[in-house]
Design a protein around this motif. Structure first.
Motif: not given
Length: 502
Positions: A181-203
């Motif tokens: 299988h092949t899956v393609v994702v774009d900018f807005k999908g990524f941005a909305k995804m991180t908002e949907a989970v309430g933010g992600v911890q990074v360093c």
């Protein structure tokens, strides 16, 4: 290329204004992680109706007819992050609306047959590869391209939507593995995804300024991230994963490390929130609005069915590695034979630590044992060996050479020995090469190690090797090179570890 299936009632995307200048030349990478998250977390029938209309497919007619055979040893999913500016993405990434579709990040996700392990292999965008014949928008096919950057495959045809089928063809050519299988994702999908989970911890390994995001600035600008752990979402998360300059050697290799850490942290966040309708519906809805997939995943029931098969893979057994590589000028070259050893391990369904994760093992099987007489995995990375057939058995040197390559050794050549009455296999080594010779000897049970004045390592095969098939190391396929296994990240690793290169 895309658009063979898409709901007509899809919600329009609202533009988001930039809070600071963003360079058009900076590429997006981590969007690929969105689809990995969907694959590892989605999976309930209640999602079907809402998600089905979100999913777009690309045409399967562009997938090559000359493909590796299908295998029962796990499945492979190619995940591509694209910096396309269509469908509202320009508000997230800058650039021009008419820009062609480009891939910036890609990884091959191998899901083992036991459905308890997975590994994502990042393929650097600048990797020099052979791009096979690919279909153009007018229906014609290109000629093969040699020594070309990997991300050029997605741009074949120069269309805004890109050419995911060509990227899939290229990965199959590179790895010898069938891409299921092949899956393609774009900018807005990524941005909305991180908002949907309430933010992600990074360093961050250091303070980051505007110039690190946009190297064309004349001054360093304002600080946009402080050193250390923090939580990001939306545009800020996108800025984090696109940072390249000013950290380590400023290369894409360091950015890949941070992107792998980000996806790991995203998975960890979803797991901690719990797999329930309240948390997963907005998450999956945000992601699928920006997915383009092959027809095999082109509906919610297909996507969910596949995702449900992955629900038992835990964080520690989700690994991230990078294709064995080295710099070749400003580009990236594949390191041989390490890359072949990695692909062989995945083809044999062996995990990075050597476990056999084939479907035939039950829950209590644990780590698999080698078959009787099989040779344990040996790391031959960086060791060059010449092989000589000291018997009259035809093809023995080639068989031994293949076995050595499976353990990561570089075979410089095969030949017939002057003396062809050898009884035992002998490993001859030059000054300072005893340790390397002893590693080679581990591949041939019962072999003797002998010092000589001449430089180099020679394997002189004897009748014992020819007569005893259980002594042939090819009975243990897929030994992952130590350098690849040691550099792996688990999804439960500290988010502040291993964040830069150079």
């Amino acid at each position: 290329m895309a658009g063979s299936h898409k709901a007509s009632g899809r919600r329009p995307e609202g533009g988001r204004s930039a809070t600071r200048p963003r360079p058009s030349g900076v590429r997006f990478g981590i969007a690929a992680g969105v689809s990995l998250l969907v694959l590892l977390t989605a999976g309930a029938g209640w999602m079907y109706i809402q998600l089905d209309g979100n999913i777009e497919t690309f045409g399967a007619d562009g997938i090559s007819g000359d493909r590796p055979p299908a295998s029962a040893n796990g499945s492979n999913v190619l995940v591509i992050g694209t910096d396309a500016r269509t469908d509202g993405n320009i508000s997230f990434g800058g650039g021009k609306k008419g820009d062609i579709g480009r891939s910036d990040t890609a990884f091959l996700l191998h899901v083992y047959a036991d459905q308890k392990h997975a590994v994502a292999v990042s393929i650097p965008r600048d990797t020099l590869v052979d791009i096979p014949s690919c279909k153009l928008p007018d229906g014609s096919w290109t000629t093969r391209q040699s020594n070309t950057m990997f991300n050029a495959a997605y741009s074949v045809g120069q269309t805004p939507k890109g050419n995911p089928a060509c990227s899939q063809n290229t990965v199959e050519k590179l790895t010898g593995l069938r891409v299921d299988h092949t899956v393609v994702v774009d900018f807005k999908g990524f941005a909305k995804m991180t908002e949907a989970v309430g933010g992600v911890q990074v360093c961050l390994p250091q303070d980051v300024y505007q110039k690190d995001l946009n190297p064309n600035r004349s001054t360093r600008g304002d600080q946009i991230f402080a050193k250390g752990p923090q939580t990001v979402a939306g545009q800020q998360a996108l800025d984090y994963v696109r940072i390249r300059h000013g950290i380590g050697d400023g290369s894409d290799m360091g950015r890949i490390k941070r992107q792998q850490a980000f996806v790991a942290s995203l998975l960890k966040k979803v797991k901690s929130d719990g797999l329930n309708p309240t948390s997963l519906l907005p998450l999956a809805n945000a992601a699928t609005q920006s997915l383009t997939v092959d027809p095999g995943l082109g509906s919610a029931d297909k996507l969910i069915s596949f995702a449900m098969s992955l629900k038992d893979i835990d964080l520690h057994n989700t690994k991230f590695v990078t294709l064995p590589w080295r710099y070749q000028g400003a580009r990236v070259a594949v390191v041989h034979p390490d890359a072949e050893a990695l692909w062989a391990a995945l083809k044999a369904d062996r995990t990075l630590d050597g476990q056999d994760a084939g479907r035939h093992h039950d829950d209590q099987a644990g780590a698999a044992s080698p078959s009787p007489g099989a040779t344990p995995a040996v790391s031959g990375t960086g060791i060059s060996v010449a092989v000589y057939n000291g018997t009259t058995v035809t093809g023995l040197a080639a068989r031994a050479a293949d076995a050595l390559r499976q353990h990561g050794f570089t075979v410089t050549g095969t030949a017939t020995a002057i003396v062809r009455t050898q009884t035992k296999t002998v490993i001859e080594y030059g000054p300072g090469q005893q340790d390397q010779a002893e590693k080679a000897a581990q591949v041939f049970p019962g072999a003797e190690v002998s010092a000589t004045a001449a430089a180099g390592i020679k394997v002189i095969l004897g009748k014992a090797f020819a007569a005893d098939p259980t002594a042939t190391p090819s009975t243990v396929p897929g030994a992952v090179p130590t350098g690849v296994a040691d550099g792996a990240r688990s999804a439960d690793d500290d988010p502040c570890s291993n964040l830069s290169y150079g």
